[in-house]
Design an enzyme around this catalytic site. Sequence first.
Site, PDB file in Angstrom:
ATOM      1  N   LYS A  22       1.152  -1.095   0.141  1.00 12.14           N
ATOM      2  CA  LYS A  22      -0.555  -0.163   0.076  1.00 12.14           C
ATOM      3  C   LYS A  22       0.830   0.636  -0.060  1.00 12.14           C
ATOM      4  O   LYS A  22       0.387   1.852  -0.815  1.00 12.14           O
ATOM      5  CB  LYS A  22      -0.976   0.176   1.221  1.00 12.14           C
ATOM      6  N   ARG A 129       1.711  14.205  12.986  1.00 10.80           N
ATOM      7  CA  ARG A 129       2.303  14.494  12.011  1.00 10.80           C
ATOM      8  C   ARG A 129       1.560  15.472  10.571  1.00 10.80           C
ATOM      9  O   ARG A 129       0.715  15.697  10.236  1.00 10.80           O
ATOM     10  CB  ARG A 129       1.173  12.991  11.061  1.00 10.80           C
ATOM     11  N   ASP A 320       5.387   1.062  11.988  1.00 10.76           N
ATOM     12  CA  ASP A 320       4.155   0.304  11.422  1.00 10.76           C
ATOM     13  C   ASP A 320       4.537  -1.731  11.769  1.00 10.76           C
ATOM     14  O   ASP A 320       3.441  -1.951  11.826  1.00 10.76           O
ATOM     15  CB  ASP A 320       4.171   0.141   9.614  1.00 10.76           C
TER      16      ASP A 320
HETATM   17  C1  UD1 Z   1       4.633   7.002   6.829  1.00 12.48           C
HETATM   18  C2  UD1 Z   1       3.810   5.629   6.178  1.00 12.48           C
HETATM   19  C3  UD1 Z   1       2.977   5.397   7.781  1.00 12.48           C
HETATM   20  C4  UD1 Z   1       4.938   5.428   7.890  1.00 12.48           C
HETATM   21  C5  UD1 Z   1       5.392   6.135   8.786  1.00 12.48           C
HETATM   22  C6  UD1 Z   1       7.165   5.837   9.249  1.00 12.48           C
HETATM   23  C7  UD1 Z   1       2.634   6.332   3.945  1.00 12.48           C
HETATM   24  C8  UD1 Z   1       1.644   6.229   3.480  1.00 12.48           C
HETATM   25  N1  UD1 Z   1       2.794   6.334   5.430  1.00 12.48           N
HETATM   26  O1  UD1 Z   1       4.052   7.986   6.481  1.00 12.48           O
HETATM   27  O2  UD1 Z   1       2.841   4.015   7.212  1.00 12.48           O
HETATM   28  O3  UD1 Z   1       4.443   5.136   9.761  1.00 12.48           O
HETATM   29  O4  UD1 Z   1       6.082   6.557   7.013  1.00 12.48           O
HETATM   30  O5  UD1 Z   1       7.020   4.650   8.773  1.00 12.48           O
HETATM   31  O6  UD1 Z   1       4.299   5.654   3.665  1.00 12.48           O
HETATM   32  N2  UD1 Z   1       7.500  14.423   9.872  1.00 12.48           N
HETATM   33  C9  UD1 Z   1       7.202  16.053  10.094  1.00 12.48           C
HETATM   34  N3  UD1 Z   1       7.104  17.316   9.697  1.00 12.48           N
HETATM   35  C10 UD1 Z   1       6.366  16.176   8.003  1.00 12.48           C
HETATM   36  C11 UD1 Z   1       6.418  14.960   7.649  1.00 12.48           C
HETATM   37  C12 UD1 Z   1       6.732  13.977   9.151  1.00 12.48           C
HETATM   38  O7  UD1 Z   1       7.803  16.580  11.361  1.00 12.48           O
HETATM   39  O8  UD1 Z   1       6.785  17.437   7.449  1.00 12.48           O
HETATM   40  C13 UD1 Z   1       7.950  14.147  11.129  1.00 12.48           C
HETATM   41  C14 UD1 Z   1       5.991  13.170  11.604  1.00 12.48           C
HETATM   42  O9  UD1 Z   1       5.285  12.848  12.480  1.00 12.48           O
HETATM   43  C15 UD1 Z   1       6.994  11.592  12.227  1.00 12.48           C
HETATM   44  C16 UD1 Z   1       8.525  11.311  11.115  1.00 12.48           C
HETATM   45  O10 UD1 Z   1       8.231  12.679  11.000  1.00 12.48           O
HETATM   46  O11 UD1 Z   1       7.504  11.597  14.043  1.00 12.48           O
HETATM   47  C17 UD1 Z   1       8.250  10.490  10.181  1.00 12.48           C
HETATM   48  O12 UD1 Z   1       6.918  10.658   9.289  1.00 12.48           O
HETATM   49  P1  UD1 Z   1       7.077  10.267   7.578  1.00 12.48           P
HETATM   50  O13 UD1 Z   1       8.278   9.387   8.176  1.00 12.48           O
HETATM   51  O14 UD1 Z   1       6.838  11.726   6.922  1.00 12.48           O
HETATM   52  O15 UD1 Z   1       5.758   9.750   8.309  1.00 12.48           O
HETATM   53  P2  UD1 Z   1       4.437   9.392   6.536  1.00 12.48           P
HETATM   54  O16 UD1 Z   1       5.151   9.680   5.216  1.00 12.48           O
HETATM   55  O17 UD1 Z   1       3.878  10.079   6.680  1.00 12.48           O
END
Ligand code: UD1
Length: 437
Positions: A22, A129, A320
């Site tokens: 996914k 997030r 995850d």
């Molecule tokens: C993706 C996955 C999710 C997984 C996560 C971490 C998808 C669709 N989802 O989510 O299943 O749990 O990676 O492996 O692929 N953060 C910030 N600012 C931002 C973006 C992120 O502070 O702009 C922080 C988030 O709050 C979190 C960390 O960075 O603490 C990692 O998040 P991120 O890797 O971005 O997760 P997703 O891409 O949302």
Amino acid sequence: MDRLVIEGGVPLQGHVVISGAKNAALPCLAAALLSAEPVTLRHLPAVSDIRTMVKVLQALGCSAEIEKDPEGFELTATLCAAGLEQGDLRAPYELVKTMRASILVLGPLLARFGKASVSLPGGCAIGARPVNLHLEALERMGAEISIDKGYVEAQVPGGKLKGMNHTFEKVSVGATENILMAATLAEGTTVLRNAAQEPEITDLAQLLVKMGALIEGIGTPVLTIRGVEHLDGGEHSVVADRIEAGTFLCAVAAAGGDVVLDRMIPEHVRSLIDLLERCGCVFTERQGQEGMQLRVQREPGQKLRARDVATSPYPGFPTDLQAQVMAVLTQASGISVIKETIFENRFQHAMELERLGANLRIDGPTAIVAGPCALKGCTVMATDLRASATLVIAGLVAEGQTTVDRIYHLDRGYAGLERKLQALGARIQRVGGGSVS
Ligand code: UD1
């Protein structure tokens, strides 16, 4: 509303074929926006998040043809983003609020059309997030961004994003994907440092290369992207879902049994295999007809050993799979310490596991599990996607009947989980309506 009813205590036996990922499929779908030619994606999992992303693309003006495989676990989709200029390039709140990954359309839209309007995703059950890392990087590429009435309103003066040297402040899967896609059509070269290295990003990069993108450093923390004028269409088979695979490994580790996982990549779940081996499970890898096979064995009655684990970005232990491994560790003798370092609120499954009889303590980002725990079936409620999978695993272990409520969370990310478990001998039924997969 559908729920799952499970009679626990049956070891799992047999073969299971792992579906496409996914989390790789979602950015690959968004990548279709980068080209005016058709993009065909195979092995998309038949889950509701994929349908949501297709709806987002359709709302933006893409055409989509979808075919389901005969077993109903996977889809093939052909998307075409020709003629989008006439649309208002708006990803609406009604869709984005149900799936945060919709933000992945922002980079491609800005790169190709120089404008986009995407609803801010809002809150989430597992933590804040934010999307600041996505927006900051796009601004550094020349986008002007404001937040208006809940929407990210973005435009690029002159129409073309510009290449840049950028170090992500924090490792982010989604931000890496969004900016990687944006950079493929930018003017000049972009170098991204501290990029996430998850296999889903490699899969996206491989699709982009097939479409004509120039990317170096794929699979490493430094990605170098030379922008091109336009991208072609392409065809791509989405990589196997390491989280689905890991969920089945945890199910066998917790409930016992002997199962072969087909069409998956053991290397992508190496951190989980290492952990479960240290707990006492036995693994065998071999080349199958359709890719690698991984056999996992835990003799019924064989004791598991307690072990500690901390989540971290790939190749570390995936957040995850943190919830699923907690269900396994309730069955291990001794004290296990689980540390969650990625999301601040990702232990909601712990309370539900306690209702089933798990002996747990949560202390900030740390969960302490004292096992082995004799789980007893009851009604539990799923709070998010991976938490739902944990409750299913616990239900497979628990004595008597477990009912898992609110499984629409599960349907977001697992293609026919109950049907795949039934084929392994589990006594699990969906009640209250038809399967969405
Ligand atoms: C993706 C996955 C999710 C997984 C996560 C971490 C998808 C669709 N989802 O989510 O299943 O749990 O990676 O492996 O692929 N953060 C910030 N600012 C931002 C973006 C992120 O502070 O702009 C922080 C988030 O709050 C979190 C960390 O960075 O603490 C990692 O998040 P991120 O890797 O971005 O997760 P997703 O891409 O949302």
